[in-house]
Design an enzyme around this catalytic site. Structure first.
Site, short mmCIF file in Angstrom:
data_model
loop_
_atom_site.label_atom_id
_atom_site.label_comp_id
_atom_site.label_asym_id
_atom_site.label_seq_id
_atom_site.Cartn_x
_atom_site.Cartn_y
_atom_site.Cartn_z
N LYS A 47 0.77 -1.18 0.10
CA LYS A 47 -0.08 -0.11 -0.01
C LYS A 47 0.83 1.33 -0.03
O LYS A 47 2.29 0.83 0.25
CB LYS A 47 -0.88 -0.13 1.21
CG LYS A 47 -0.26 0.17 2.61
CD LYS A 47 -0.85 -0.38 3.78
CE LYS A 47 -0.16 -0.48 4.90
NZ LYS A 47 -0.95 -1.13 6.03
N ARG A 145 -10.52 -1.09 14.80
CA ARG A 145 -10.49 0.25 13.58
C ARG A 145 -11.47 -0.68 12.62
O ARG A 145 -12.77 -0.57 12.71
CB ARG A 145 -9.25 0.20 12.87
CG ARG A 145 -8.20 1.08 14.04
CD ARG A 145 -6.95 1.34 12.97
NE ARG A 145 -6.42 0.15 12.39
CZ ARG A 145 -5.29 0.40 11.68
NH1 ARG A 145 -4.42 1.29 11.83
NH2 ARG A 145 -5.01 -0.75 11.04
N TYR A 267 14.89 30.06 9.20
CA TYR A 267 13.46 30.43 9.52
C TYR A 267 13.41 30.43 11.07
O TYR A 267 13.92 29.53 11.86
CB TYR A 267 12.36 29.85 9.16
CG TYR A 267 12.14 29.89 7.57
CD1 TYR A 267 11.56 31.23 7.20
CD2 TYR A 267 11.82 28.79 6.66
CE1 TYR A 267 11.24 31.56 5.70
CE2 TYR A 267 11.50 29.14 5.35
CZ TYR A 267 11.31 30.55 4.93
OH TYR A 267 10.97 30.59 3.62
N MET A 320 10.62 24.28 3.16
CA MET A 320 10.09 23.36 2.39
C MET A 320 10.90 22.86 1.18
O MET A 320 10.82 21.61 0.81
CB MET A 320 8.99 24.42 1.57
CG MET A 320 8.01 23.54 0.45
SD MET A 320 7.12 24.83 -0.41
CE MET A 320 6.12 25.25 0.84
C1 LIG Z 1 -0.18 -1.97 6.70
C2 LIG Z 1 -0.79 -3.42 7.13
C3 LIG Z 1 0.04 -4.37 7.22
C4 LIG Z 1 1.44 -4.39 7.10
O1 LIG Z 1 2.22 -3.95 8.36
P1 LIG Z 1 3.51 -3.87 8.72
O2 LIG Z 1 3.59 -3.38 10.04
O3 LIG Z 1 4.12 -2.53 7.48
O4 LIG Z 1 4.28 -5.04 8.30
C5 LIG Z 1 -0.50 -5.83 7.44
N1 LIG Z 1 -1.80 -5.79 7.56
C6 LIG Z 1 -2.62 -4.59 7.75
C7 LIG Z 1 -4.06 -4.78 8.20
C8 LIG Z 1 -2.37 -3.55 7.52
O5 LIG Z 1 -2.95 -2.40 7.51
#
Ligand SMILES: *Cc1c(COP(=O)(O)O)cnc(C)c1O
Length: 380
Positions: A47, A145, A267, A320
């Site tokens: 992802k 969640r 800054y 930036m």
């Molecule tokens: C992002 C995610 C993973 C991978 O997690 P890592 O800690 O990056 O290995 C696995 N399962 C779910 C549901 C996630 O959201």
């Protein structure tokens, strides 16, 4: 996610360069698959543009290495991934968004059904079609969640009226405290996951992200779905990290200048020179993903870059488009206009830089901007 247009300009025109070592990502996946979780299928979580490394490039390389199951978050990522990998199994962790089932089916994407509403919608589709379309079911074991509650899960999946021909292709849950292997929550979630899913014989199960893999075989089940470990990041907050770094960020030196003792830099004038300094101004900043929280001030140290094996501490605020580095103690011939400074990579761990910014390497890697030149190859 569309692919980043690679190297549209001459290298010399970029403020910085991001190098991604796809072979290192593949080596990390192989280590997870053959040494760390040898009894399970090893999927890959890619992802957020494969944690900043490039979704298409990373997916192709991992498929070549033998990976067949991929997890992304949102439907757009899943559909883009389908164009890259026609033959892979693709799960969308964020589940079934309203009115998108047809599109997911069209692209052979499997939602990870995360609520009773999502499950009902998918099961109804299967009833109408008279066959099971593959999808995972997420059960909540404590993170609150995504995932059906224990009650919803038990009653829904045992109800043939509701489920019709739908049979989950995967039962999964997610650990809340995996980064701390001693946290009591891990064992509690494990016990709940076993209790909830054991009645469903013949359906593969998955609990482990990267941390779950490192916690050992009790957590592995049929399929593991590591993310951060593939990218060289830290799954555990403490202890050794067995994974190889896969990304390097180098920023270009624009000018090298002097700051008299007592003058301030950047800054907000937050950092004062305690002695006459030589500083290098490099062409990368928070818009490139170098988090502003890693700034330095008179009260608090910031991150650093590395030049020829020498540490160059950040001076003042990260802005930036640029960062100022203290190069006073670095031999002059190493610090030249046009030269590159390592801001992240084999000598500057993402987790260490993240700590200066009071965050984690996940955020550091996924925030790496699109303004850098992107190169795929060894980190050197
Ligand atoms: C992002 C995610 C993973 C991978 O997690 P890592 O800690 O990056 O290995 C696995 N399962 C779910 C549901 C996630 O959201």
């Amino acid at each position: 996610m569309s692919e980043t247009p690679l190297n549209a300009y001459s290298s010399a025109l970029y403020g910085g360069r991001l190098t991604v070592d796809l072979d290192a990502i593949a080596a990390n996946w192989s280590l997870l698959r053959s040494s760390l979780a040898p009894g399970s299928e090893c999927a890959a979580t890619i992802k957020a543009n494969a944690y900043g490394t490039g979704q298409a490039e990373t997916a192709k390389r991992l498929f070549k290495e033998g990976c067949r199951t991929f997890f992304v978050a949102v439907p757009t990522e899943a559909i883009a991934l389908r164009q890259t990998l026609p033959a892979a199994t693709i799960y969308a962790l964020d589940g079934l968004f309203p009115n998108t089932a047809d599109l997911l089916l069209q692209h052979n994407v499997r939602p990870v059904l995360g609520s009773l509403d999502e499950l009902k919608e998918w099961a109804a589709l299967c009833r109408t079609a008279g066959k099971s379309f593959p999808a995972a079911v997420h059960v909540d074991t404590g993170i609150h969640r995504l995932g059906l509650s224990a009650d919803e899960f038990g009653t829904a999946l045992a109800d043939p009226e509701l489920m019709g021909p739908f049979k989950p292709s995967l039962l999964m849950s997610h650990l809340a405290c995996g980064s701390d292997p001693d946290h009591p929550m891990n064992k509690e979630q494990l016990a709940r996951f076993i209790a909830l899913t054991s009645p469903f014989k013949g359906v593969p199960r998955s609990l482990a992200n990267s941390a779950g893999v490192l916690m050992g075989p009790d957590y592995h089940f049929d399929l593991v779905r590591p993310g951060i470990s593939l990218y060289g990041g830290r799954a555990f907050d403490h202890g050794d990290n067995p994974m190889r770094p896969v990304a390097k960020v180098e920023a270009r030196i624009m000018i090298v200048r002097s700051v008299p003792k007592g003058d301030a830099i950047g800054y907000g004038a937050t950092q004062t020179a305690k002695r006459p300094l030589r500083n290098a101004v490099v062409a990368a900043g928070y818009a490139d993903g170098l988090l502003r929280r890693a700034s330095s001030s008179d009260d608090r140290p910031g991150g650093f870059g590395m030049i020829g094996g020498h540490k160059a501490p950040i001076l003042g605020r990260i802005s930036m488009d640029m960062i100022t580095l203290d190069v006073t103690d670095i031999p002059e011939h190493l610090v030249q206009r046009g030269g590159l400074v390592e801001m992240l990579g084999p000598n500057v761990a993402a987790a260490d830089m993240a700590a200066y910014a009071e965050t984690i390497d996940y955020e550091y890697l996924t925030s790496l901007g699109r303004r850098f030149e992107r190169i795929y190859g060894p980190l050197g």
